[in-house]
Write an enzyme that holds these catalytic residues in place. Sequence first.
Site, PDB file in Angstrom:
ATOM      1  N   ARG A  36      -6.059  10.043   2.158  1.00 52.14           N
ATOM      2  CA  ARG A  36      -5.035   9.067   2.571  1.00 52.14           C
ATOM      3  C   ARG A  36      -5.029   7.824   1.691  1.00 52.14           C
ATOM      4  O   ARG A  36      -4.279   6.885   1.944  1.00 52.14           O
ATOM      5  CB  ARG A  36      -5.263   8.666   4.040  1.00 52.14           C
ATOM      6  CG  ARG A  36      -5.122   9.820   5.010  1.00 52.14           C
ATOM      7  CD  ARG A  36      -5.459   9.395   6.442  1.00 52.14           C
ATOM      8  NE  ARG A  36      -5.372  10.511   7.363  1.00 52.14           N
ATOM      9  CZ  ARG A  36      -6.326  11.388   7.580  1.00 52.14           C
ATOM     10  NH1 ARG A  36      -7.476  11.262   6.921  1.00 52.14           N
ATOM     11  NH2 ARG A  36      -6.172  12.375   8.430  1.00 52.14           N
ATOM     12  N   ASP A  93     -10.455   1.614  -4.314  1.00 50.67           N
ATOM     13  CA  ASP A  93     -11.650   0.764  -4.252  1.00 50.67           C
ATOM     14  C   ASP A  93     -12.224   0.664  -2.838  1.00 50.67           C
ATOM     15  O   ASP A  93     -13.393   0.348  -2.664  1.00 50.67           O
ATOM     16  CB  ASP A  93     -11.314  -0.632  -4.777  1.00 50.67           C
ATOM     17  CG  ASP A  93     -10.874  -0.591  -6.232  1.00 50.67           C
ATOM     18  OD1 ASP A  93     -11.583   0.029  -7.041  1.00 50.67           O
ATOM     19  OD2 ASP A  93      -9.814  -1.167  -6.555  1.00 50.67           O
ATOM     20  N   GLY A 110      -5.054   0.674  -6.261  1.00 53.58           N
ATOM     21  CA  GLY A 110      -5.628  -0.348  -7.122  1.00 53.58           C
ATOM     22  C   GLY A 110      -6.500   0.208  -8.223  1.00 53.58           C
ATOM     23  O   GLY A 110      -6.302  -0.037  -9.405  1.00 53.58           O
ATOM     24  N   ARG A 153       2.281   1.208   0.623  1.00 56.18           N
ATOM     25  CA  ARG A 153       1.191   1.938  -0.025  1.00 56.18           C
ATOM     26  C   ARG A 153       1.662   3.255  -0.648  1.00 56.18           C
ATOM     27  O   ARG A 153       1.130   3.709  -1.663  1.00 56.18           O
ATOM     28  CB  ARG A 153       0.079   2.199   0.992  1.00 56.18           C
ATOM     29  CG  ARG A 153      -1.105   2.963   0.466  1.00 56.18           C
ATOM     30  CD  ARG A 153      -2.171   3.116   1.534  1.00 56.18           C
ATOM     31  NE  ARG A 153      -2.855   1.850   1.760  1.00 56.18           N
ATOM     32  CZ  ARG A 153      -3.922   1.458   1.068  1.00 56.18           C
ATOM     33  NH1 ARG A 153      -4.393   2.218   0.109  1.00 56.18           N
ATOM     34  NH2 ARG A 153      -4.499   0.305   1.329  1.00 56.18           N
ATOM     35  N   ARG A 187       3.812  -1.418  -5.598  1.00 51.88           N
ATOM     36  CA  ARG A 187       3.889  -2.343  -4.468  1.00 51.88           C
ATOM     37  C   ARG A 187       3.382  -3.736  -4.843  1.00 51.88           C
ATOM     38  O   ARG A 187       3.889  -4.746  -4.337  1.00 51.88           O
ATOM     39  CB  ARG A 187       3.084  -1.800  -3.278  1.00 51.88           C
ATOM     40  CG  ARG A 187       1.558  -1.724  -3.475  1.00 51.88           C
ATOM     41  CD  ARG A 187       0.922  -1.058  -2.259  1.00 51.88           C
ATOM     42  NE  ARG A 187      -0.508  -0.840  -2.379  1.00 51.88           N
ATOM     43  CZ  ARG A 187      -1.437  -1.591  -1.819  1.00 51.88           C
ATOM     44  NH1 ARG A 187      -1.086  -2.641  -1.098  1.00 51.88           N
ATOM     45  NH2 ARG A 187      -2.717  -1.309  -1.972  1.00 51.88           N
TER      46      ARG A 187
END
Length: 625
Positions: free
Chosen positions: A158, A215, A247, A316, A322
């Site tokens: 996810r 992360d 990220g 996301r 985003r």
Amino acid sequence: MSHMTEQINMENKTQVLLAGCFYMYPMRLTKYDVKLTKQGITFNELPQKKNVLKTQKSIHFGDVVGCRCKKGKAEKDPSAYFSIFSYQFKGKSKRKRSKYEFSFGLCDFQNFEDNLKVCQKWRNVIVCLSRNIVVNSNEVEFCTLPPSPTVLVFINPRSGPGKARQIFESTVKPMLDDADIVYKVLITEYAGHASDVVKTLKLEDYSGLVIVSGDGLIYEVINGLMSRKDWAKAIKIPIGCLPGGSGNAMCCSINYLAGEPMDPDMALHSTFILLKHRILPIDLVLLQTPTDQIYSFLSVAWGIIADIDYESEKLRSIGSTRFVLYTIMRIIKLRTYRARISFLPVSDQKLKENGKSSKSVKFPRPRRYTIFSNDSNQEALNSVYDVGCVGKFKSLDEGDLRIRSQSMPANMSGYMTRGEKPKNSLTSKSDNKLSEQNEDEENEDEDSGHHSGDETLNVEVENGLVDFNLNSTPDEVFEDSVDETISTISDSTDPVPSPLLSPLDKDVPNTWTTVEDDFVTALAIYLPYLGPDNLVSPDSKLNDGCIHLMLVRKGVSKNDLMNIFLDFTTGEHINSPACEVIKCLAFRIVPLTEKGNIMVDGERIDYGPIQGQILPGLARIMAIQ
């Protein structure tokens, strides 16, 4: 003497260890003269006519991830061959690696077993040299295949746009198979699953932990390891990181420091680093809030950067785009926040004065970094290195931090980085205004015989632990023997000490700098990248032993602020008059505005006071620096 040594080393590297005549499978009609040295393999087609020269081709072991022996497809075919899996750059641009498989066949003997023995000898030497294991000419006949490491792979399906599992199946898994890496896969099912697993995991069963996610899962794993009673041993297990989120700051930083591309196909290049890695120490930061103590590997963000990170969570599914959309939105509807920010600088440093920019600095490649200390912060500096590493040293005057990983088991070899003098410095005096480096003072220091960097501080990694010594001075550095210190730390079950931090409800020590003002953002960061295309801290290294605190105050124009964010792609934002960067050992942020966001490694925590201190080289990472 040095010239002679270089010549001997070059002769050793080019010395032929194995040579033979093979065909390139499956084309048996063409034979190749194949030679193996410590650097790689060269092969050229044997000419069918005299005086006809063929172009020599080569395979460098720096590009090789594995080698495997195989049998011919025909049932009665006695031939055997070895296949080399190499990931080489295509073209001169070196923007992307591509997989190449070179299969050398042998049919000199009438039975398969004899042909296989020859191929296995070549394979064993190739695998050892590709893993930086030294093989000398007198060891070739007895060279054995090194044991295959076993890793536990965490996949967060996810994370980010939800493609982590797909990335593993399509890119990571085939490369692990090429390298004969044994792996077990664990798909996380809920938030905190990875943390729960590593709290009770038998770490001795694995060579390392590999994380395919953003992360957030790295943050989970590190805090899970640090919550164990045997945290001092647990945190030494090597961690590998592969991009599967939005990220991917850790992966971006590792690729950047290794000189590997991030686009296109970041997953391929990150996996290549994972397969060719060395075990390196990485700094952590111990963070304290009014209710908790946590451990961070990346950053603490407050203000606009935290707002962008948190408020863009609803998008996301579109990945890193985003961040771009919410950066524009938050600059248009700019907010400012008031806070009291304190920090303990690593050295005598001064900020820019009245917005005047110091000399511009560009970062085409990572630059080596130097840590300096002054007398007022000497005791604090000694304390922080005692916490993160296993050495007690009596004094650390000026010196550059040089980190050397000694030989590791199996495929791990040593690595050294060396420091250079930083461009900017700061003072530890409290001052709400910007002041410029006084060049006259620098000249006076030089005239007085004060030279920075005369002494070097070596940080040696041995058996997964770090100790310090000053090679440049004959004085005794350690108060206790290294062996006793290592034994004590490695068996420690005590809580992690934080000697630089006062309780949050108490004032910071008088050696700290305190600034109360209105800010657009404050960011404490300890890796180069904060996210894709965000080279926020270009001077940071995996283990430079300091926190880079970036401040942007109220009054910056929206145009200048937009330019700062645009310059994140190159790291040149640090030259902006509106951007202040302080290298420190510890910091404290006390928000005075009631509402806001604080993000730790991309995860939102309760809004309120937060402070942290560096833990140098405490954890281990699979990387190349």
